[in-house]
Scaffold this motif. Structure first.
Motif, PDB file in Angstrom:
ATOM      1  N   UNK A 191       0.803  -1.225   0.000  1.00  0.00           N
ATOM      2  CA  UNK A 191       0.000   0.000   0.000  1.00  0.00           C
ATOM      3  C   UNK A 191       0.833   1.271   0.000  1.00  0.00           C
ATOM      4  N   UNK A 192       2.139   1.150   0.184  1.00  0.00           N
ATOM      5  CA  UNK A 192       3.015   2.327   0.195  1.00  0.00           C
ATOM      6  C   UNK A 192       3.510   2.699  -1.200  1.00  0.00           C
ATOM      7  N   UNK A 193       3.205   1.877  -2.190  1.00  0.00           N
ATOM      8  CA  UNK A 193       3.625   2.160  -3.564  1.00  0.00           C
ATOM      9  C   UNK A 193       2.478   2.814  -4.328  1.00  0.00           C
ATOM     10  N   UNK A 194       2.628   4.069  -4.739  1.00  0.00           N
ATOM     11  CA  UNK A 194       1.540   4.777  -5.440  1.00  0.00           C
ATOM     12  C   UNK A 194       1.035   4.052  -6.686  1.00  0.00           C
ATOM     13  N   UNK A 195       1.926   3.391  -7.426  1.00  0.00           N
ATOM     14  CA  UNK A 195       1.491   2.699  -8.639  1.00  0.00           C
ATOM     15  C   UNK A 195       0.602   1.500  -8.308  1.00  0.00           C
ATOM     16  N   UNK A 196       0.816   0.866  -7.157  1.00  0.00           N
ATOM     17  CA  UNK A 196      -0.066  -0.232  -6.737  1.00  0.00           C
ATOM     18  C   UNK A 196      -1.483   0.288  -6.506  1.00  0.00           C
ATOM     19  N   UNK A 229      -3.090   1.604  -9.995  1.00  0.00           N
ATOM     20  CA  UNK A 229      -3.393   0.578 -10.995  1.00  0.00           C
ATOM     21  C   UNK A 229      -4.384  -0.478 -10.521  1.00  0.00           C
ATOM     22  N   UNK A 230      -4.896  -0.352  -9.315  1.00  0.00           N
ATOM     23  CA  UNK A 230      -5.831  -1.340  -8.771  1.00  0.00           C
ATOM     24  C   UNK A 230      -7.273  -0.955  -9.076  1.00  0.00           C
ATOM     25  N   UNK A 231      -8.070  -1.945  -9.446  1.00  0.00           N
ATOM     26  CA  UNK A 231      -9.498  -1.707  -9.666  1.00  0.00           C
ATOM     27  C   UNK A 231     -10.221  -1.485  -8.345  1.00  0.00           C
TER      28      UNK A 231
END
Length: 115
Positions: free
Chosen positions: A66-71, A74-76
């Motif tokens: 949860x600390x990675x902005x791209x995660x 890019x999550x629905x």
């Protein structure tokens, strides 16, 4: 004349309201053999997941950081799942209509809540 354009502009802008699009998902959540087990039937890229960690963040692909902005971007959908004693606590993070859910032993959840 300016008032007519102003009213028309307000009307047009108000008709373009942003609504959340909730991607459908459904998953059985349960405590099994001292683990939290997720068994999805719709909307996930995995068929079974079990973990003993105190809490994790879940998206359609499984556990995420949860600390990675791209995660996050890019999550629905994203929800946090944690175990406290014999209860499962869920927190809707992204694209769920619910904020928190509490499960005693086992339940089926989706983007709208518990079934």
């Amino acid at each position: 004349m300016k008032k007519i354009f102003l009213l028309l502009g307000i009307f047009v802008c108000s008709s373009f309201t942003v609504t959340n699009v909730y991607k459908p998902f459904e998953v059985q959540v349960r405590i099994h053999a001292n683990k939290i087990e997720l068994k999805p039937s719709n909307g996930f890229n995995f068929s079974l997941m079990a973990f003993t960690k105190k809490s994790v963040f879940i998206n359609e692909s499984g556990m995420i950081n949860e600390k990675l902005p791209e995660e996050i971007e890019n999550s629905d959908f994203i929800f946090k799942i944690a175990r406290k004693n014999n209860k499962i606590l869920l927190e809707g993070i992204k694209n769920t209509k619910w904020k928190t859910l509490e499960i005693k032993n086992e339940a089926i959840i989706n983007q709208n809540g518990m079934q």
